[in-house]
Design a protein around this motif. Structure first.
Motif, PDB file in Angstrom:
ATOM      1  N   PHE A  35       3.906  -2.815   6.906  1.00 34.40           N
ATOM      2  CA  PHE A  35       2.688  -3.575   6.637  1.00 34.40           C
ATOM      3  C   PHE A  35       1.630  -2.684   5.992  1.00 34.40           C
ATOM      4  O   PHE A  35       0.828  -3.145   5.175  1.00 34.40           O
ATOM      5  CB  PHE A  35       2.149  -4.222   7.918  1.00 34.40           C
ATOM      6  N   GLY A  36       1.630  -1.403   6.370  1.00 28.51           N
ATOM      7  CA  GLY A  36       0.716  -0.473   5.710  1.00 28.51           C
ATOM      8  C   GLY A  36       1.043  -0.375   4.228  1.00 28.51           C
ATOM      9  O   GLY A  36       0.140  -0.341   3.381  1.00 28.51           O
ATOM     10  N   PHE A  38       2.408  -2.784   2.510  1.00 26.44           N
ATOM     11  CA  PHE A  38       1.921  -4.043   1.942  1.00 26.44           C
ATOM     12  C   PHE A  38       0.428  -3.945   1.642  1.00 26.44           C
ATOM     13  O   PHE A  38      -0.045  -4.404   0.603  1.00 26.44           O
ATOM     14  CB  PHE A  38       2.164  -5.210   2.910  1.00 26.44           C
ATOM     15  N   ALA A  39      -0.317  -3.332   2.591  1.00 28.26           N
ATOM     16  CA  ALA A  39      -1.763  -3.224   2.396  1.00 28.26           C
ATOM     17  C   ALA A  39      -2.074  -2.397   1.155  1.00 28.26           C
ATOM     18  O   ALA A  39      -3.094  -2.587   0.509  1.00 28.26           O
ATOM     19  CB  ALA A  39      -2.424  -2.613   3.625  1.00 28.26           C
TER      20      ALA A  39
END
Lengths: 314, 306
Positions: A35-36, A38-39
């Motif tokens: 998710f990092g 993705f960020a």
């Protein structure tokens, strides 16, 4: 007794509860990393935009002098003898945006006041979604509306007006950004605590005096940021001005004639075939860069204003 | 309301409340603000009526399933309609996982650190960038730099561009939905020994899903109506064939979609094309209406059940 709840205490209970802490920690770590990453996509998008625009703009300025870009008064990049005066496109963008904002700012703010202060609950429950529908209309539909419904009507009043003109485009542009200004200002006005209003009434002010004297100033930071967002939307709006304001770059403030905005130029070039590496292709990005810088500056002003003037109520 | 004015007049020497005049101004202000609100509604009504009058006569099943043509009476929107659907699928497939993932990361895992703040400011800045700038990014990055993957100015490039465009909206919607989940649920999960991710996956996310879905559907409906970025990426070409959902089909270096088709028809001088543009607008507006209605349905359904 206390021993038996632990899984390694042996016996038949041990296979009921197997806390695989290692696996839990692994999944936690993997998800944070994924998710990092993705960020990072959104950060990369910003870098991508800046890099793209800068790269091609520098290429552009290797061929065209910045002095010409900012001082020439003709815009003919696709002609055999090209001239690059961005002022012509800036003027077109300014004209349509100014007409649009002359409509959208007063009407938007008054709508916000009406929705928040005057409209009864039942009317509000109908009016707010209606404005949201107006906000959701695709801009190409507004372009159709401007060119084929508004322009003929305006031309019957102003006979010497051209088919493509800034007035009709600006008029419809105003109604396209009205909901943005109305909805965000309404949020700001609605958030003003009622104690302020009651204090003002207690001093003998009428409702209108309370609104213009107390409520609007208290909501000022929200209102200003909604207006600035409206301005940057007007400047970046593409389809209405491409369809209704025309494709002829003219340095004029006459709203009756055909002009060209920065966004309309970008559409005009990409619609045709601008091969990679050609001067037309590079011009595209120089114009895009100008547009990007304008909206960035507007955004920074808004950010600064909100930080400086935001009122905090308990 | 008149009597206090009279008594005030007789009591105070200098003070003139002038209530009659002030109430008149009040009345005028109220009427003007009502008119301003109604002006937006009136414009919306005129727009919808005008398009319905122009577009309904040409609306038929043939119009929906025919390819575009040089002859307006034979033209249809099938390739454009399918193009819009495929764009929607690509955009959703890319933007939902990345947007929701980013939202979870910022809201649940990285609340207060420096990186999160930088990303946050960055996202609010991205939301204010004009959509046509995204078109230029798509043209350069997907059309050229990664052209070997996307096939150039293809429908895949268009979908990826739209995905980047609506990413900030989905991230913000996800964060808002996660914010509304009470902290006690997170604490309960962690008190039972679950990791943050386990708590989020099994308890926080299910509660936030309706909010995320509403925001996502609204963002996707915005993407479907966007015209400028996909014209910049896709060159508004004349595409008479329907796109296919194969790798070659996605990489085909020419594509069309409903907004592009409408733009093409509106910018032609012949009135017959303007009429079928109105018909295509009706189809586009119906698609948007269905999506928005779904979003409102999801919101109301789950709000009342909680």
């Amino acid at each position: 007794m206390t021993q038996s709840v632990f899984p390694d205490a042996g016996g038949s209970q041990s296979d009921l509860w197997k806390p695989n802490r290692a696996a839990s920690k692994m999944s936690q770590k993997a998800v944070v990393i994924l998710f990092g990453a993705f960020a990072m996509v959104s950060v990369l998008t910003t870098f991508g935009i800046v890099f793209t625009l800068l790269f091609e703009t520098i290429e552009f300025f290797l061929e065209v002098s910045p002095i010409e870009f900012f001082t020439a008064t003709r815009w003919t990049p696709l002609f055999a003898n090209p001239e690059f005066g961005i002022i012509v496109l800036l003027c077109g963008t300014f004209l349509t945006s100014a007409i649009g904002l002359l409509i959208a700012i007063p009407l938007g703010l008054l709508s916000a006041v009406c929705l928040s202060e005057y409209a009864p609950r039942r009317a509000r429950a109908f009016l707010k979604p209606a404005l949201e529908v107006l906000a959701g209309v695709p801009t190409v539909v507004f372009g159709y509306f401007a060119l084929l419904l508004v322009t003929p009507v305006l031309r019957s009043f102003i006979p010497d007006m051209q088919v493509f003109n800034a007035l009709s485009a600006g008029f419809v542009l105003g109604f396209a950004i009205l909901p943005t200004i109305a909805s965000l200002s309404e949020d700001a006005i609605f958030a003003v605590p009622s104690s302020l209003r009651q204090g003002c009434y207690a001093l003998g002010a009428t409702k209108r005096e309370t609104i213009t004297g107390v409520v609007l100033p208290a909501a000022l930071s929200g209102i200003v940021s909604s207006v600035i967002l409206g301005v940057s939307r007007a400047v970046g709006e593409t389809m209405i001005v491409t369809l209704a304001a025309g494709q002829s770059p003219t340095l004029t403030l006459d709203p009756r004639v055909s002009i060209q905005t920065m966004t309309a130029f970008i559409v005009q070039v990409t619609k045709g075939d601008a091969p990679y590496g050609s001067i037309a292709f590079k011009t595209l990005f120089a114009v895009g860069m100008t547009l990007f810088v304008i909206t960035l500056v507007l955004n920074l002003i808004s950010y600064w204003f909100v930080r400086k003037y935001q009122e905090k109520y308990e | 309301m008149v009597s206090p004015q009279k008594s005030a007049k007789s009591n105070s020497g200098d003070y003139q409340p002038q209530l009659q005049k002030r109430y008149k101004i009040d009345r005028a202000f109220q009427i003007i603000s009502w008119m301003a609100t109604l002006s937006g509604i009136v414009v919306l009504a005129v727009l919808v009526t005008g398009i319905l009058i122009q577009g309904i006569p040409n609306l038929s099943f043939d119009f929906l399933v025919s390819p575009p043509s040089r002859k307006p009476e034979q033209a249809g929107i099938w390739p454009a309609f399918l193009g819009s659907i495929i764009l929607l699928i690509i955009t959703a497939a890319v933007s939902i996982p990345i947007g929701v993932g980013t939202g979870i990361f910022l809201q649940e895992f990285a609340k207060d650190n420096k990186i999160a703040q930088v990303i946050e400011i960055n996202i609010s800045n991205l939301a204010a960038v004009p959509s046509i700038i995204y078109g230029l990014l798509g043209l350069f990055a997907f059309g050229r730099l990664f052209g070997f993957i996307t096939g150039g100015r293809s429908i895949l490039s268009g979908g990826l561009t739209l995905a980047l465009l609506i990413l900030p909206v989905i991230i913000v919607a996800t964060r808002e939905a996660l914010k509304s989940v009470p902290d006690s649920i997170r604490m309960a999960g962690m008190a039972l020994g679950a990791t943050r991710w386990q708590t989020v996956r099994t308890h926080v996310l299910p509660l936030a899903i309706p909010g995320i879905m509403t925001g996502t559907i609204l963002a996707l409906s915005r993407a479907i109506g966007e015209t400028a970025p996909i014209i910049v990426v896709g060159a508004a070409a004349f595409v008479p064939f329907a796109p296919t959902l194969t790798i070659e089909g996605l990489q085909e270096p020419a594509f069309t979609a409903l907004p592009i088709q409408i733009f093409n028809w509106v910018s032609r001088p012949q009135e017959e094309f303007h009429a079928i543009a109105a018909s295509a607008i009706i189809v586009l507006m119906i698609v948007l209406l269905v999506m928005n209605a779904t979003a409102i349905f999801v919101r109301n359904r789950f709000q009342s059940s909680r």
